[in-house]
Design an enzyme around this catalytic site. Structure first.
Site, PDB file in Angstrom:
ATOM      1  CD  GLU A 216      -3.247  -0.972   1.999  1.00  0.00           C
ATOM      2  OE1 GLU A 216      -3.275  -0.032   2.977  1.00  0.00           O
ATOM      3  OE2 GLU A 216      -4.065  -1.778   2.044  1.00  0.00           O
TER       4      GLU A 216
ATOM      5  CG  HIS B  56     -10.397   6.334   4.824  1.00  0.00           C
ATOM      6  ND1 HIS B  56     -11.422   5.439   4.533  1.00  0.00           N
ATOM      7  CD2 HIS B  56      -9.402   5.696   5.147  1.00  0.00           C
ATOM      8  CE1 HIS B  56     -10.710   4.205   4.820  1.00  0.00           C
ATOM      9  NE2 HIS B  56      -9.568   4.334   5.027  1.00  0.00           N
TER      10      HIS B  56
ATOM     11  CG  HIS C 226      -9.106   5.856   0.844  1.00  0.00           C
ATOM     12  ND1 HIS C 226      -9.065   5.640  -0.493  1.00  0.00           N
ATOM     13  CD2 HIS C 226      -8.530   4.981   1.505  1.00  0.00           C
ATOM     14  CE1 HIS C 226      -8.446   4.469  -0.578  1.00  0.00           C
ATOM     15  NE2 HIS C 226      -8.156   4.061   0.677  1.00  0.00           N
TER      16      HIS C 226
ATOM     17  NE  ARG D  36      -4.737   5.459   2.693  1.00  0.00           N
ATOM     18  CZ  ARG D  36      -5.432   4.795   3.262  1.00  0.00           C
ATOM     19  NH1 ARG D  36      -6.007   5.018   4.258  1.00  0.00           N
ATOM     20  NH2 ARG D  36      -5.134   3.545   3.003  1.00  0.00           N
TER      21      ARG D  36
ATOM     22  NE  ARG E 235      -5.623   5.416   9.161  1.00  0.00           N
ATOM     23  CZ  ARG E 235      -5.966   4.617   8.334  1.00  0.00           C
ATOM     24  NH1 ARG E 235      -5.282   3.344   8.494  1.00  0.00           N
ATOM     25  NH2 ARG E 235      -6.835   4.805   7.422  1.00  0.00           N
TER      26      ARG E 235
HETATM   27  C1  SIN Z   1      -7.635   0.552   2.263  1.00  0.00           C
HETATM   28  O1  SIN Z   1      -7.863  -0.451   1.930  1.00  0.00           O
HETATM   29  O2  SIN Z   1      -7.369   1.421   1.221  1.00  0.00           O
HETATM   30  C2  SIN Z   1      -7.888   1.320   3.539  1.00  0.00           C
HETATM   31  C3  SIN Z   1      -6.865   0.845   4.405  1.00  0.00           C
HETATM   32  C4  SIN Z   1      -6.747   1.907   5.573  1.00  0.00           C
HETATM   33  O3  SIN Z   1      -7.437   2.888   5.670  1.00  0.00           O
HETATM   34  O4  SIN Z   1      -5.898   1.761   6.358  1.00  0.00           O
END
Ligand code: SIN
Length: 520
Positions: free
Chosen positions: A116, A341, A234, A280, A376
């Site tokens: 990620e 988010h 998000h 993000r 975060r």
């Molecule tokens: C996601 O799956 O993009 C969300 C994960 C998160 O917000 O930590």
């Protein structure tokens, strides 16, 4: 008015996401546990979590690298010691989940680790794209099966109760979510784990229950609050007129999906060297900028170059939900836009969940313990709930041992609540959400923030201060938290992490390497 407690327990735990359930599971070894939750046990942000849970369990990874990534994302405002706790205790806590029966995906004998944004390694454990659901399922089952834990659903937190002599938190007032009837609950230690406040915004990935009830009640009770200006948007929520802002996990970009504007041009490399996997806040602002340039309400997530059969297996929930709203992923394109988010700010807490109120602990999204700083890192929130839920239970046990006197609710004076059945609360909440989205959103500026503060104050004047209905208290909570967020955002004259000011676009470490702290 005198109150006799309707319920009592050694550990009163409020909220049934990962932090509350883990706290309950731990605390049961030390005394009676009562978990109060607003709707059904599974109605939480935990259940919605898709991408997974970050933990440095791979041979090529280390807690140190995870720490570095978390600190980088936090943009200078993380508490180093708390992050160290997260990344070093995290792997063992995750393995405890596995022992309890959580089924994370594997590739052969190895864990299947996802990638990620802003992680330097693949370290995201997942259960396809319904990781939170799998964790919640396991923990709820364990808690329900244990006679030492009582789980009460449909109990909405209204306020905390404090002993007026010692200041200790001795319990809480609840409202039956259906009938509106009030009850009190006594706890020798109280752990709040009610999650975040995504419902502050018109566009959010959060479920309807995320109205910041624990944060607002803690503020009313006099708890110190911190970093309320830091909200994470998000970048990729489904953007269709008639559909909710369903999350399209960052893991989708981790698997190679590309962002394109509506003219089909890939744009992220122009904004950041990590392109689609940039932090993000960077991706969200880049998307907003592309949307403004093109006049569109979305950009597209291009998956056409990926192996779609493999994609469907890895993200079955995303595939199914898109299909349900008429988006055929065989065509290789998902319309997306940013949505609120996660809120990094909350009830100021130490690394054992202790707050400024004796006997009150906070863990999970409701808490601000310095683990996320200004932004975060993806998939650190389930880990936070897991690690700090357990620590809060351990510390609460010590608190109970050291404070052996039974807390007394006798003589507590609870103010009357104002009947509010004729107030159009749904409209009020909608007004707050729109205002927050437009004026305290992804890109902020001083004039807008000042106007938002004034407007929230004006709305407040018009409605009962201590409403008697659940929708009334929820709206009151949104008003309080929106006001705190807007005021903190107005005060912070710089840009950092989740807080971006068009009128102060630079990060200013000379003056602003500090927290905004507020207490009623
Ligand atoms: C996601 O799956 O993009 C969300 C994960 C998160 O917000 O930590």
């Amino acid at each position: 008015m005198f109150w006799l407690p309707s319920w009592e327990a050694d550990f009163l735990i409020i909220g049934s996401g990962i932090a509350g359930l883990v706290a309950a599971y731990r605390a049961k070894e030390y005394g009676s546990v009562l978990v109060m939750t607003k709707e059904r046990a599974q109605d939480s942000n935990t259940e919605k979590a898709q991408g997974g849970i970050a933990a440095a369990i791979d041979e090529g990874d280390s807690p140190f690298l995870h720490l570095e990534d978390t600190l980088d994302a936090g943009a200078g405002l993380c508490d180093h010691d708390v992050v160290e706790v997260l990344v070093t205790e995290g792997p063992a806590r995750v393995m405890e989940l596995v022992e309890l029966g959580v089924r994370f995906d594997r590739e052969g004998s190895e864990w299947a680790l996802g990638q990620e944004g802003a992680h330097s390694k693949r370290r995201i454990l997942h259960a396809s794209d319904t990781t939170g659901w799998e964790i919640a399922r396991t923990l709820i089952q364990e808690c329900r099966a244990d006679r030492r834990i009582t789980l009460r659903e449909g109990c909405f937190l209204v306020d905390f109760l404090r002993d007026s002599h010692t200041g200790r938190c001795v319990g809480a007032v609840f409202m039956d979510s259906l009938t509106g009837e009030l009850s009190t609950c006594r706890g020798r230690a109280v752990i709040v784990a009610t999650g975040g406040a995504g419902q502050l915004y018109q566009n959010t990935t959060n479920p309807a229950v995320a109205t910041g009830d624990g944060m607002a009640a803690a503020y009313r009770a006099g708890a110190v609050m911190m970093d309320m200006e830091f909200v994470q948007f998000h970048p990729t929520a489904l953007s269709l007129k008639e559909a909710p802002r369903f999350l399209i996990s960052e893991a989708v970009r981790g698997e190679g999906a590309l962002l394109r504007n509506i003219n089909g041009e890939r744009f992220m490399p122009d904004y950041h060297q990590l392109a689609e996997l940039a932090p993000r806040d960077v991706v969200s602002r880049a998307i907003v900028s592309e949307m403004l340039k093109s006049g569109s309400d979305r950009v597209n997530l291009d998956i056409s170059h990926l192996d779609l059969e493999r994609f469907r297996k890895r993200f079955p929930n995303i595939w199914r939900t898109c299909d349900q709203y008429g988006v055929d992923l065989n065509e290789g394109c998902i319309p997306v836009a940013p949505a609120a988010h996660y809120i990094m700010g909350g009830v100021s807490a130490g690394k054992d969940g202790e707050t400024s109120i004796p006997g009150l602990y906070a863990c999970g999204e409701v808490a601000c313990n310095g683990v996320h700083g200004a932004n975060r890192l993806a998939s650190n929130s389930l880990l936070e709930g897991l690690v700090f839920g357990a620590r809060a239970a351990e510390h609460a046990r010590k608190f109970i041992e050291e404070h052996s006197t039974e807390p007394d609710l006798f003589g507590l004076d609870l103010e009357e609540r104002t009947p509010d059945w004729d107030v159009p609360w749904a409209k009020v909440a909608e007004q707050i959400r729109l205002l927050m989205w437009e004026k305290v959103g992804i890109i902020r500026k001083g004039n807008d923030l000042a106007a938002a503060v004034a407007e929230l104050e004006r709305i407040r004047q018009h409605y009962p201060k201590r409403p008697a209905s659940r929708r009334g208290v929820e709206s009151e909570n949104l008003l309080t938290l929106g006001w705190l967020a807007a005021r903190a955002a107005l005060m912070r004259k710089e840009s950092r992490g989740g807080h971006f000011r068009e009128d102060f676009p630079q990060r200013d470490d000379r003056y602003w390497l500090r927290h905004v702290i507020v207490q009623r």
